[in-house]
Design a protein around this motif. Sequence first.
Motif, PDB file in Angstrom:
ATOM      1  N   ALA A 160      -7.948   9.353   4.511  1.00 42.60           N
ATOM      2  CA  ALA A 160      -7.800  10.800   4.348  1.00 42.60           C
ATOM      3  C   ALA A 160      -8.150  11.537   5.640  1.00 42.60           C
ATOM      4  N   ALA A 161      -9.209  11.110   6.320  1.00 44.98           N
ATOM      5  CA  ALA A 161      -9.625  11.783   7.551  1.00 44.98           C
ATOM      6  C   ALA A 161      -8.583  11.627   8.646  1.00 44.98           C
ATOM      7  N   ALA A 162      -8.064  10.397   8.802  1.00 41.24           N
ATOM      8  CA  ALA A 162      -7.062  10.164   9.846  1.00 41.24           C
ATOM      9  C   ALA A 162      -5.794  10.951   9.569  1.00 41.24           C
ATOM     10  N   LEU A 163      -5.391  11.010   8.321  1.00 39.19           N
ATOM     11  CA  LEU A 163      -4.176  11.744   7.973  1.00 39.19           C
ATOM     12  C   LEU A 163      -4.347  13.239   8.213  1.00 39.19           C
ATOM     13  N   GLN A 164      -5.489  13.780   7.839  1.00 44.00           N
ATOM     14  CA  GLN A 164      -5.723  15.211   8.082  1.00 44.00           C
ATOM     15  C   GLN A 164      -5.751  15.516   9.570  1.00 44.00           C
ATOM     16  N   LEU A 191       0.871  -1.173   0.000  1.00 40.10           N
ATOM     17  CA  LEU A 191       0.000   0.000   0.000  1.00 40.10           C
ATOM     18  C   LEU A 191       0.904   1.217   0.000  1.00 40.10           C
ATOM     19  N   THR A 192       0.721   2.112  -0.965  1.00 37.89           N
ATOM     20  CA  THR A 192       1.539   3.322  -1.000  1.00 37.89           C
ATOM     21  C   THR A 192       0.664   4.549  -0.737  1.00 37.89           C
ATOM     22  N   LEU A 193       1.234   5.484  -0.021  1.00 38.66           N
ATOM     23  CA  LEU A 193       0.577   6.755   0.289  1.00 38.66           C
ATOM     24  C   LEU A 193       1.494   7.882  -0.139  1.00 38.66           C
ATOM     25  N   ARG A 194       0.940   8.839  -0.883  1.00 43.36           N
ATOM     26  CA  ARG A 194       1.655  10.069  -1.214  1.00 43.36           C
ATOM     27  C   ARG A 194       0.910  11.214  -0.547  1.00 43.36           C
ATOM     28  N   CYS A 195       1.613  11.994   0.265  1.00 43.00           N
ATOM     29  CA  CYS A 195       0.952  13.066   1.004  1.00 43.00           C
ATOM     30  C   CYS A 195       1.913  14.210   1.256  1.00 43.00           C
ATOM     31  N   SER A 196       1.383  15.296   1.785  1.00 39.67           N
ATOM     32  CA  SER A 196       2.163  16.467   2.182  1.00 39.67           C
ATOM     33  C   SER A 196       1.629  16.967   3.515  1.00 39.67           C
ATOM     34  N   PRO A 197       2.483  17.613   4.316  1.00 41.43           N
ATOM     35  CA  PRO A 197       1.991  18.197   5.565  1.00 41.43           C
ATOM     36  C   PRO A 197       1.223  19.482   5.299  1.00 41.43           C
ATOM     37  N   ALA A 198       0.213  19.741   6.107  1.00 42.90           N
ATOM     38  CA  ALA A 198      -0.458  21.037   6.064  1.00 42.90           C
ATOM     39  C   ALA A 198       0.492  22.104   6.601  1.00 42.90           C
ATOM     40  N   ALA A 243      -2.055  17.650   4.665  1.00 38.46           N
ATOM     41  CA  ALA A 243      -2.871  18.495   3.791  1.00 38.46           C
ATOM     42  C   ALA A 243      -3.867  17.614   3.041  1.00 38.46           C
ATOM     43  N   THR A 244      -4.881  18.225   2.479  1.00 43.33           N
ATOM     44  CA  THR A 244      -5.817  17.483   1.636  1.00 43.33           C
ATOM     45  C   THR A 244      -5.107  17.029   0.357  1.00 43.33           C
ATOM     46  N   GLY A 245      -5.674  16.019  -0.293  1.00 42.26           N
ATOM     47  CA  GLY A 245      -5.130  15.589  -1.574  1.00 42.26           C
ATOM     48  C   GLY A 245      -4.189  14.404  -1.507  1.00 42.26           C
ATOM     49  N   SER A 246      -4.147  13.688  -0.395  1.00 40.65           N
ATOM     50  CA  SER A 246      -3.292  12.505  -0.312  1.00 40.65           C
ATOM     51  C   SER A 246      -3.786  11.437  -1.293  1.00 40.65           C
ATOM     52  N   VAL A 247      -2.867  10.588  -1.754  1.00 38.41           N
ATOM     53  CA  VAL A 247      -3.176   9.550  -2.741  1.00 38.41           C
ATOM     54  C   VAL A 247      -2.731   8.208  -2.186  1.00 38.41           C
TER      55      VAL A 247
END
Length: 225
Positions: A196-200, A112-119, A205-209
């Motif tokens: 997405a909710a847990a990560l936020q 499982l891969t996640l791409r994200c950025s910090p708010a 930031a919004t827009g994780s993949v």
Amino acid sequence: MLGQAALAMWWDIDAEVREEFEHWHSHEHFPERLALPGFLRASRWADAEGGPGFFVLYELASYEALVSPDYLARLNAPSDWSKKMMPQHRAMVRSPCRVLESCGSTVAGHALTLRCSPAAGEQQRLQSHLRALVRTLPAQPGLVGAQLLQTDKPAIAPTTEQRLRGLADQAADWIFIATGYDAPALARLAESALSAAALQNAGAATGSVTAAYGLRGASTSAEAC
């Protein structure tokens, strides 16, 4: 994870060229890359639902492998077969990374891969949260490993391979990888700790993949031939 750096990539391959792509990638491209200094292991994963997406991970001894003269020379002198296959890579996301945290194996039946950025202002909190997940997830039933990577793009000119692909490659920011032997366990992870909710809530930031993959092949530099 082997080494202190990685090259993580995602792209799409159309169904009509997939057979040749996997033949080339397994029998020319992987051995070619694993012959380079600092390239320790390569793995290729296909979309778990049978879609066109692929995920490829190179594990590197150090970040310097990404800017070595040998690697740059290879990127700028692709083989004839590579010249044919490079334009088939669509929606390329290519991320040269430093390893921030790693626990357990990067190779298993499922990933499982996640791409994200910090708010804004949440970098430290999100990183602490993801580091803690790396240390705890591999012990859970169905899972075997987790890694946290951060993209660090070197200041190099566009290469011949990139120009062959057409549009400029995109890059991820932070990358989280979980591997395991049980696909449903990873699916539950995508719906819970990596939703997405847990990560936020943890500062993303919004827009994780997030995407699930199945292993198609893996090799180390010692195994390449």
